[in-house]
Design a protein around this motif. Structure first.
Motif, PDB file in Angstrom:
ATOM      1  N   HIS A  30       0.849  -1.113   0.084  1.00 26.54           N
ATOM      2  CA  HIS A  30       0.074  -0.066   0.078  1.00 26.54           C
ATOM      3  C   HIS A  30       1.000   1.389   0.055  1.00 26.54           C
ATOM      4  N   THR A  32       1.580   3.119   2.587  1.00 18.14           N
ATOM      5  CA  THR A  32       2.463   3.222   3.633  1.00 18.14           C
ATOM      6  C   THR A  32       3.413   2.239   4.018  1.00 18.14           C
ATOM      7  N   GLY A  33       3.055   0.967   3.210  1.00 22.21           N
ATOM      8  CA  GLY A  33       3.646  -0.101   3.700  1.00 22.21           C
ATOM      9  C   GLY A  33       3.024  -1.311   2.852  1.00 22.21           C
ATOM     10  N   LYS A  35       0.741  -5.018   4.172  1.00 24.89           N
ATOM     11  CA  LYS A  35       0.173  -5.849   5.289  1.00 24.89           C
ATOM     12  C   LYS A  35       0.472  -7.285   4.860  1.00 24.89           C
ATOM     13  N   MET A  51       1.152  -4.750   9.967  1.00 31.30           N
ATOM     14  CA  MET A  51       1.301  -3.738   8.803  1.00 31.30           C
ATOM     15  C   MET A  51       2.829  -3.206   9.017  1.00 31.30           C
ATOM     16  N   VAL A  53       5.606  -0.993   7.887  1.00 38.63           N
ATOM     17  CA  VAL A  53       5.586   0.349   7.257  1.00 38.63           C
ATOM     18  C   VAL A  53       6.919   0.655   6.283  1.00 38.63           C
ATOM     19  N   ARG A  54       6.761   1.241   5.300  1.00 39.21           N
ATOM     20  CA  ARG A  54       7.778   1.513   4.513  1.00 39.21           C
ATOM     21  C   ARG A  54       8.973   1.959   5.139  1.00 39.21           C
ATOM     22  N   ASN A  56      10.777   0.498   7.113  1.00 41.37           N
ATOM     23  CA  ASN A  56      10.971  -0.127   8.425  1.00 41.37           C
ATOM     24  C   ASN A  56      11.118  -1.667   8.244  1.00 41.37           C
ATOM     25  N   GLY A  60      10.098  -3.509   5.080  1.00 40.50           N
ATOM     26  CA  GLY A  60       9.799  -2.104   4.651  1.00 40.50           C
ATOM     27  C   GLY A  60      11.263  -1.698   3.794  1.00 40.50           C
ATOM     28  N   ASP A  64      11.105   0.008   0.558  1.00 37.70           N
ATOM     29  CA  ASP A  64      11.562   1.362   0.046  1.00 37.70           C
ATOM     30  C   ASP A  64      12.643   1.420  -0.835  1.00 37.70           C
ATOM     31  N   GLN A  83      11.640  -2.483  14.796  1.00 40.01           N
ATOM     32  CA  GLN A  83      10.389  -2.451  15.290  1.00 40.01           C
ATOM     33  C   GLN A  83       9.561  -3.685  15.226  1.00 40.01           C
ATOM     34  N   TYR A  84       9.904  -4.721  14.309  1.00 43.81           N
ATOM     35  CA  TYR A  84       9.115  -6.043  14.235  1.00 43.81           C
ATOM     36  C   TYR A  84       9.870  -7.073  15.026  1.00 43.81           C
TER      37      TYR A  84
END
Length: 267
Positions: A30, A32-33, A35, A51, A53-54, A56, A60, A64, A83-84
């Motif tokens: 999407h 922003t990232g 899913k 989700m 995020v782009r 990350n 991600g 990017d 983050q994940y």
């Protein structure tokens, strides 16, 4: 779209077989990232619906950069943000590759393959993962072209309302218990369909149920929605769709709609 998600799921199953990696997962991209909606070989639900995020994490970053990224030991990897870590650790994943699926310079999905050991992913594994993504790119590009063909067909003003009415008539006919009345409704539907661009070629013989299914698909309905409208199970809709595709000599639901319209079977 649901069809694109299905293609991602199939690609992940192919990646798992081609690479020998026990776990494969991913999802559609999407703005922003991405899913993570499709999981193959996982033992927990830790990644389900996550989700990313782009920019990350591993996926991600792949999103990017629009190029594959791999790490040998995810929790200790220095080239990505973390983050994940919690869901990845909960699933027990260590070596992971993330491969973007790029169509017309836009990342449409990200495919992951993973090991539960911190071992280098060899060239064979990485090449197989990239090839799986390339195959999915080609499939999505073909599907895009088919959608464009449907959308770009020039029709008379108000014809979309005729198409919607045709589909509704077919679906209402499924509720009619009087055989003679149901046949009259089908005859009216056939007149509507043949009045738009009938083909001079030999017309494939599709059953009433196959036409019911295609008319719903032509309106963008899912298999489940078509099933609910005509009173059958989604698996039965799939069977009718496969049969119609075989008769029309096509390989996707959208191509089946295009072919049925070309033959004058749908308006």
């Amino acid at each position: 779209m649901q069809e694109d998600a299905t293609e991602v799921r199939r690609a992940l199953a192919t990646m798992r077989r081609a690479t020998g990696l026990p776990v494969a997962f991913g999802g559609l991209a999407h703005s922003t990232g991405v899913k993570l909606s499709e999981l193959v070989g996982t033992s927990t639900t830790a990644l389900s619906g996550l989700m990313v995020v782009r920019g990350n994490g591993l996926g991600g970053k792949a999103l990017d950069l629009a190029k594959p990224v791999a790490v040998t030991d995810y929790p200790q990897a220095a080239g990505i943000s973390h983050q994940y870590d919690l869901p990845v650790t909960a699933e027990g994943l260590r070596s992971i590759v993330a491969v973007p699926v790029v169509v017309n310079r836009v990342v449409r999905a990200v495919l992951y393959g993973a090991l539960r050991q911190a071992l280098p992913l060899g060239d064979r594994v990485l090449t197989a993962a990239r090839e799986t993504a390339r195959d999915l790119e080609q499939g999505l590009a073909v599907r895009d072209a088919q959608r464009s063909r449907i959308e770009d067909v020039t029709v008379p003003r108000g014809w979309e309302e005729v198409r919607a009415a045709h589909a509704e008539l077919r679906q209402l006919a499924a509720e009619v218990t009087d055989d003679a009345l149901r046949q009259r409704v089908h005859d009216v539907c056939a007149r509507l369909a043949s009045s738009w661009a009938p083909s001079d070629a030999a017309v494939p013989s599709l059953s009433a149920r196959e036409l019911d299914v295609l008319s719903g698909i032509a309106l963008g309905q899912t298999n489940a929605e078509v099933a609910a409208r005509i009173g059958v199970r989604p698996e039965t809709v799939k069977a009718y769709l496969r049969s119609a595709m075989r008769k029309l000599d096509v390989h996707s639901r959208l191509a089946a709609v295009v072919a049925a319209r070309r033959f004058g079977l749908l308006p």
